[in-house]
Every structure is written in C-alpha cells, then in structure tokens.
Motif scaffolding. Structure first.
Motif, PDB file in Angstrom:
ATOM      1  N   GLU B  61       9.459   4.975   1.363  1.00  0.00           N
ATOM      2  CA  GLU B  61       8.756   5.314   0.577  1.00  0.00           C
ATOM      3  C   GLU B  61       9.526   5.167  -1.146  1.00  0.00           C
ATOM      4  N   GLN B  65       7.930   1.540  -3.783  1.00  0.00           N
ATOM      5  CA  GLN B  65       7.527   1.670  -5.006  1.00  0.00           C
ATOM      6  C   GLN B  65       8.301   0.976  -5.986  1.00  0.00           C
ATOM      7  N   CYS B  70       5.820  -3.148 -10.276  1.00  0.00           N
ATOM      8  CA  CYS B  70       6.005  -1.771  -9.752  1.00  0.00           C
ATOM      9  C   CYS B  70       5.464  -0.829 -10.753  1.00  0.00           C
ATOM     10  N   PHE B  73       3.665   2.501 -10.208  1.00  0.00           N
ATOM     11  CA  PHE B  73       4.197   3.734  -9.838  1.00  0.00           C
ATOM     12  C   PHE B  73       5.190   4.273 -11.207  1.00  0.00           C
TER      13      PHE B  73
ATOM     14  N   TRP C  68       0.471  -0.296  -0.266  1.00  0.00           N
ATOM     15  CA  TRP C  68      -0.469   0.285  -1.227  1.00  0.00           C
ATOM     16  C   TRP C  68      -1.940   0.894  -0.800  1.00  0.00           C
ATOM     17  N   ALA C  79      -2.909   4.378  -6.925  1.00  0.00           N
ATOM     18  CA  ALA C  79      -1.822   4.668  -8.007  1.00  0.00           C
ATOM     19  C   ALA C  79      -2.560   3.844  -9.210  1.00  0.00           C
TER      20      ALA C  79
END
Lengths: 82, 117, 105
Positions: B61, B65, B70, B73, C68, C79
């Motif tokens: 997890e 990210q 990235c 996130f 994703w 996101a």
C-alpha cells in the motif's frame, strides 16, 4: 564542530548534491544509503524519519540536533553555524 | 530491454499522466535523464519504476504510492513546491527549476498548507 | 462504420462481473453492475496494464500493476479525476449488449 549524519539513497541526485555541499566545505559527515542497508538498519532509519514527523524521503540530514529533509543549502549553513 | 529505449517509453507514458495534472518534465534535461535512468534500473530490480528519492518499505500500500508519477498521492505537497519530490516534474509555468526548494512533508504541514515558500 | 458494436448477449455476464472484449481493434473492459453495463478502455492510463486482470469492487476497478483505482462509470482515476480512461456508452436491445465505439481514443 557539529556531527553530521545523512540518510541517503544511491539513486537520488539530491542526496549526491547534499554530500557534495559538505565535501566542498571539508565538513566531515557520515551517511547510510537506505536502499543498500540491511533490513534492520532500514527499519531504524524509517523509525528515525517517522519520529521526526517526516515521510521516508531523502536526503534526511541531521546536523547536531537539527534535521533537514531535502536539499537545502541555506538551511545546512544555518544549522552548521547556529 | 535496452535501457535507453525503456527510458523513452517511460517518458512518453508519464507525459500522458502528468499533463492533465498541470505538470511537465523539468527543463533540467540532465536531471530528467538521470532520474529516468534510475527508474529503469529500479523497474528492473524491483518490478516498478519507483521514485528514486523516496524510501520503499516493502508494504504494498505504501510502495505503490511511490511508483512514478507519484504526484496524485502527494498533490497538495507537490503543488506547494511546484515540483515533485525528486524534481523530475515541475509545474508547467516553471522555467528555472533550480529556484524551487524541496520542502519536507513536515514543513509543508506546519506551514498550514499556505503558499508562503 | 457503425458506432454501435455488438458486445455480448446479456446472459453472458452476471451482475457484479467483468469481461474483457476486443471491439473494433480496441480492448474494452465491460462491467455489469446493478443491472447496468459500463464499458471503458482496458488499458490503464498510467502504464497501459490490463485492467481486466484487476479486482472489481462495486464500480471501482483496481489496476493489477500499481493499484490505481478507476470508477468504471466515468473512467476517472480516484486519486486524481483529471486522469481518465476512455469510457463508451452501452445499450441493451433484445437481450444483446452494444457498445458505442465512437468514444475518445
């Protein structure tokens, strides 16, 4: 002189620049490459980053009691002189 | 696969992701080339082109990210710096990436997320 | 070329399931959820991984490569909704599901 300890990554250009900053000024420092370290050392580094409220982002530099995360020459100088 | 070829592939794929987010590749082409090369190496070693400037933990997890780009996130943090952590990507209006500072996550949070840098 | 393309017979896909289709040379992820059909590009907008190999939870498909998550109704990346996979209209006629293949590329 204040003790300088850096946590770095072997893949990170800002870590290289940070090392260069201290080398150019003949300031001794120790460093550990997080990605090359054993599991136990990695865990210790993660806990150290987290205890300072930071993500596991590099370079992570301790100058005496002060901490700078990232490449920031102005702060390095400030903490070295304070 | 040849490293140079993979670098070009990643560059093209990431371009499509960063464009709608308001980012572009840093004008510092030497830095871009270096970082993409690191990502190709990381992909070969670890299976994904992870950020070369952040630490993996082995927890899926967390680590997922940190796959490049990235930005989604870390959006507010990176927007405040006008760059991503490693500097591969910058806001589209940035011409001189050397003027952009790395602001740590803690500094960013303590700033009250205000644009004062 | 007609934009509406036959996809599957309705009884080929149970509710809450997904199916990979090749329509007009494009790989399409077809999802049946709450009685409706949703079609989106099967290629993850990140690095092109096949979304059909990911987990479907409700309307959310999770890419098997880097986790994703996308809403199959809009194609939006959860996101960052600015990042979207192309989605296509669907229609049911006489037990057959059709997909309108004139969506964005």
């Amino acid at each position: 002189m204040k003790k300088v300890l850096m946590y770095t990554l072997s893949t990170c250009p800002w870590c290289m620049r940070a090392k260069k900053f201290f080398r150019e000024r003949d300031i001794p420092f120790e460093f550990i490459d997080y990605d090359k370290a054993d599991e136990q050392t990695q865990k210790m580094i993660r806990e150290d980053c987290e205890s300072h409220g930071e993500e596991i982002a590099f370079p992570f530099i301790k100058i005496g009691e002060d901490v700078v995360v990232g490449y920031n020459p102005r702060k390095y100088s400030e903490f070295l002189e304070s | 696969m040849d490293t140079g070829k993979r670098k070009e592939q990643l560059k093209a794929m990431f371009q499509r992701v960063i464009d709608p987010l308001g980012y572009k590749y840093s004008p510092d082409t030497e830095l871009v080339d270096f970082l993409l090369e690191q990502e190709v190496m990381l992909e070969k070693e670890k299976g994904s082109p992870f950020c070369p400037c952040q630490g993996l933990t082995g927890e899926r997890e967390h680590d997922m990210q940190l796959v490049c780009p990235c930005i989604p996130f870390h959006r507010e943090h990176f927007d405040a710096m006008k760059r991503c952590w490693c500097g591969l990507f910058v806001h589209k209006d940035v011409d001189d990436p050397d003027k952009l500072l790395q602001i740590s996550r803690k500094e960013f949070e303590e700033s009250g997320k205000k644009d004062r840098f | 070329m007609l934009p509406w393309v036959f996809a599957i017979n309705e009884n080929e896909l149970a509710d809450g399931e997904k199916k990979l289709l090749l329509l007009e040379d494009k790989t399409i992820l077809l999802v049946r959820q709450e009685g409706n059909y949703y079609a989106m590009s099967n290629k993850c907008p990140h690095m092109g991984c096949p979304l059909s190999k990911g987990n479907l939870e409700g309307f959310i498909i999770k890419c098997p490569c880097h986790d994703w998550k996308f809403d199959v109704r809009s194609g939006e990346f959860l996101a960052a909704p600015e990042i979207k996979a192309p989605v296509y209209d669907t229609d049911i006629s006489e037990g057959k599901v059709f997909v309108k293949m004139d969506g964005e590329l």
